[in-house]
Design a protein around this motif. Structure first.
Motif, PDB file in Angstrom:
ATOM      1  N   TRP A   1      46.799  47.710  24.905  1.00 49.69           N
ATOM      2  CA  TRP A   1      45.590  47.902  25.691  1.00 49.69           C
ATOM      3  C   TRP A   1      45.391  46.824  26.759  1.00 49.69           C
ATOM      4  O   TRP A   1      44.398  46.834  27.481  1.00 49.69           O
ATOM      5  N   THR A   2      46.331  45.909  26.860  1.00 48.58           N
ATOM      6  CA  THR A   2      46.239  44.864  27.879  1.00 48.58           C
ATOM      7  C   THR A   2      46.906  45.339  29.157  1.00 48.58           C
ATOM      8  O   THR A   2      48.068  45.753  29.146  1.00 48.58           O
TER       9      THR A   2
ATOM     10  N   ASN B   1      53.880  50.502  35.158  1.00 49.47           N
ATOM     11  CA  ASN B   1      53.696  49.059  34.962  1.00 49.47           C
ATOM     12  C   ASN B   1      53.139  48.702  33.583  1.00 49.47           C
ATOM     13  O   ASN B   1      52.995  47.515  33.280  1.00 49.47           O
ATOM     14  N   LYS B   2      52.826  49.712  32.756  1.00 49.03           N
ATOM     15  CA  LYS B   2      52.261  49.410  31.437  1.00 49.03           C
ATOM     16  C   LYS B   2      53.295  48.712  30.560  1.00 49.03           C
ATOM     17  O   LYS B   2      54.494  48.998  30.629  1.00 49.03           O
TER      18      LYS B   2
ATOM     19  N   CYS C   1      33.578  53.210  38.751  1.00 50.90           N
ATOM     20  CA  CYS C   1      34.923  53.379  38.208  1.00 50.90           C
ATOM     21  C   CYS C   1      34.860  53.469  36.688  1.00 50.90           C
ATOM     22  O   CYS C   1      34.114  52.734  36.041  1.00 50.90           O
ATOM     23  N   ASP C   2      35.677  54.353  36.145  1.00 55.54           N
ATOM     24  CA  ASP C   2      35.704  54.631  34.711  1.00 55.54           C
ATOM     25  C   ASP C   2      37.047  54.220  34.125  1.00 55.54           C
ATOM     26  O   ASP C   2      38.102  54.582  34.659  1.00 55.54           O
ATOM     27  N   MET C   3      37.001  53.482  33.007  1.00 50.54           N
ATOM     28  CA  MET C   3      38.228  53.074  32.323  1.00 50.54           C
ATOM     29  C   MET C   3      38.397  53.796  30.982  1.00 50.54           C
ATOM     30  O   MET C   3      39.360  53.542  30.258  1.00 50.54           O
ATOM     31  N   HIS C   4      37.440  54.679  30.636  1.00 45.90           N
ATOM     32  CA  HIS C   4      37.520  55.543  29.455  1.00 45.90           C
ATOM     33  C   HIS C   4      37.771  54.791  28.152  1.00 45.90           C
ATOM     34  O   HIS C   4      38.360  55.341  27.219  1.00 45.90           O
ATOM     35  N   GLY C   5      37.329  53.546  28.072  1.00 40.55           N
ATOM     36  CA  GLY C   5      37.459  52.797  26.828  1.00 40.55           C
ATOM     37  C   GLY C   5      38.881  52.561  26.392  1.00 40.55           C
ATOM     38  O   GLY C   5      39.157  52.411  25.189  1.00 40.55           O
ATOM     39  N   ARG C   6      39.820  52.462  27.340  1.00 37.61           N
ATOM     40  CA  ARG C   6      41.235  52.411  26.978  1.00 37.61           C
ATOM     41  C   ARG C   6      41.881  51.049  27.210  1.00 37.61           C
ATOM     42  O   ARG C   6      43.098  50.939  27.300  1.00 37.61           O
ATOM     43  N   TYR C   7      41.064  49.996  27.270  1.00 33.55           N
ATOM     44  CA  TYR C   7      41.614  48.657  27.473  1.00 33.55           C
ATOM     45  C   TYR C   7      40.964  47.682  26.492  1.00 33.55           C
ATOM     46  O   TYR C   7      40.027  48.025  25.773  1.00 33.55           O
ATOM     47  N   ASP C   8      41.462  46.458  26.489  1.00 30.19           N
ATOM     48  CA  ASP C   8      40.921  45.458  25.578  1.00 30.19           C
ATOM     49  C   ASP C   8      39.931  44.551  26.300  1.00 30.19           C
ATOM     50  O   ASP C   8      39.681  44.693  27.505  1.00 30.19           O
ATOM     51  N   LEU C   9      39.351  43.636  25.539  1.00 33.22           N
ATOM     52  CA  LEU C   9      38.309  42.757  26.079  1.00 33.22           C
ATOM     53  C   LEU C   9      38.818  41.925  27.251  1.00 33.22           C
ATOM     54  O   LEU C   9      38.138  41.795  28.276  1.00 33.22           O
ATOM     55  N   THR C  10      40.008  41.381  27.108  1.00 33.48           N
ATOM     56  CA  THR C  10      40.573  40.550  28.168  1.00 33.48           C
ATOM     57  C   THR C  10      40.714  41.334  29.468  1.00 33.48           C
ATOM     58  O   THR C  10      40.335  40.861  30.546  1.00 33.48           O
ATOM     59  N   THR C  11      41.247  42.532  29.370  1.00 28.80           N
ATOM     60  CA  THR C  11      41.427  43.356  30.567  1.00 28.80           C
ATOM     61  C   THR C  11      40.078  43.772  31.138  1.00 28.80           C
ATOM     62  O   THR C  11      39.895  43.796  32.363  1.00 28.80           O
TER      63      THR C  11
END
Length: 426
Positions: free
Chosen positions: A213-214, A206-207, A242-252
């Motif tokens: 990064w959104t 779905n990416k 839950c961990d997102m590993h710094g892989r998204y942007d501010l909005t997400t």
């Protein structure tokens, strides 16, 4: 000044005369045995560092160091992540600290850090390498003084260190919501009261694309369904993070934090990269989901700014790369001034876990420490260290009361898994 005892001299001086000798014999034998068990090293003030050697496993991402002394006391330390290619850095630092008394670990740390101002001493490989050496100095000091490290750090607030289970249910394998439920249940059945899951998934179909990064609506739904399945499986009284590993942007980051509010997370970890602390503040202010970060911050300095602006509800420095045990306690005490919990990141071996535990025991605001499922499923992690007792009992690490850290490198076991491209303790 070396202690020198012999059974004959002890007995001749201890008995008042021939009549009392037989009555005193049993006592003398017991006391002599107790004396012989004590350290026969020379005075701690005479202790000196003579060498530093190292070895690597996991493709260089785990560094183990041994610091040697003139009294045959060896200190053990570990660093992770920012360690590939650091062999010569270890050797350089080793040369710089030879001849020093390891009991002056704060001064040694500061000397090496200051000398590296133009060599990268602000973060990364330099600090991670120094972390392993500094940890080994605490281990050596504890052994020299016959005290556990927590005592050297000022004493303990607790005897057992609560841990959460990182399920290592990596998103690369495209786990289903049922996989999340099963992993959470397995951890609880092992006695854990808290579990952690990864939400970032590089190959999620779905990416939008691999650089964007959104998160798409499909990714957001996948994340929610996975965590909701885990929550339903273990009920409301088990902590889930839950961990997102710094892989998204501010909005997400904002969307995910708000979306997961009904599931009552213990925290949402690193939704965005570590560098922009002001962006963390925006996420933290936007949600009731606690935001946790810090594993990619080095030394206490960036934590000061993070805490000042309210960028995190919980901090999680990695004590195997943030600067060492002394720096870890400084970070925790700094957070305590802001009433922020201290929950260290930990992806090392049991040596690193126990070293972290001494710090966790020594500060009032400790919350929980990371624990890895691989300790139970990969035999390497028991082979590369020597220790007594169980690693973890009912979701807690029993704090070692042995001198030093209480866990040693098993050189023979480590050799089986050592990086062949780097000298092994040479």
């Amino acid at each position: 000044m070396t202690k020198n005892f012999s059974r004959r001299s002890f007995m001749s001086k201890g008995a008042a005369g021939a009549v009392g000798l037989s009555l005193f014999a049993n006592f003398a034998n017991d006391l002599f045995a107790a004396v012989q068990k004590q350290s026969l090293y020379s005075a701690p003030s005479d202790l000196q560092i003579t060498d530093v050697k190292c070895a690597y496993i996991r493709g260089g991402h785990s560094l183990f160091v041994k610091v040697y002394s003139n009294q045959d006391i060896v200190g053990h330390g570990e660093a992770v992540d920012a360690t590939p290619g650091t062999y010569h850095l270890v050797k350089m630092m080793g040369e710089r600290i030879k001849g020093n008394n390891p009991l002056n670990m704060h001064r040694i740390f500061e000397d090496v850090r200051r000398r590296g101002f133009f060599e990268g001493a602000q973060s990364g490989m330099y600090v991670a390498t120094l972390t392993a050496i500094e940890t080994a100095l605490w281990d050596m000091a504890g052994k020299a003084l016959n005290m556990p490290v927590y005592q050297l750090l000022g004493g303990k607030f607790r005897d057992n260190i609560r841990v959460y289970m990182d399920t290592a249910l990596y998103q690369s394998s495209l786990p289903s919501p049922q996989d999340f439920a099963d992993a959470a249940t397995e951890a609880v059945n092992m006695g854990m009261t808290a579990v952690k899951f990864d939400l970032d998934q590089a190959n999620d179909p779905n990416k939008y694309d691999k650089y964007n990064w959104t998160a798409s609506p499909g990714e957001l739904q996948r994340m929610y369904d996975q965590v909701a399945a885990a929550r339903e499986a273990v009920g409301p009284n088990i902590d889930i993070c839950c961990d997102m590993h710094g892989r998204y942007d501010l909005t997400t980051g904002m969307k995910v934090a708000n979306m997961l509010e009904p599931l009552n997370l213990m925290w949402l970890e690193e939704p965005i990269p570590a560098e922009n602390l002001e962006a963390y503040r925006l996420i933290a202010e936007s949600t009731s989901t606690p935001i946790c970060t810090g594993e990619n911050l080095y030394l206490a300095h960036p934590f000061r700014r993070l805490l000042e602006i309210g960028g995190a509800d919980i901090i999680m420095p990695d004590l195997q790369k943030a600067g060492g045990l002394g720096e870890a306690q400084r970070i925790a005490n700094l957070a305590n001034l802001y009433y922020v919990p201290f929950a260290p990141h930990m992806v090392a071996s049991y040596l690193g876990a126990m070293a972290s535990s001494h710090v966790c025991a020594s500060v009032p605001n400790f919350m929980i420490l990371e624990w890895q499922i691989y300790f139970h499923k990969n035999p390497m992690f028991k082979e590369i260290v020597d220790f007594e007792g169980e690693m973890v009992v009912d979701g807690h690490i029993p704090l070692s009361n042995k001198p030093g850290i209480g866990v040693e490198i098993n050189e023979e076991g480590l050799r089986k898994y050592a990086d062949e491209n780097v000298p092994f303790f040479a």
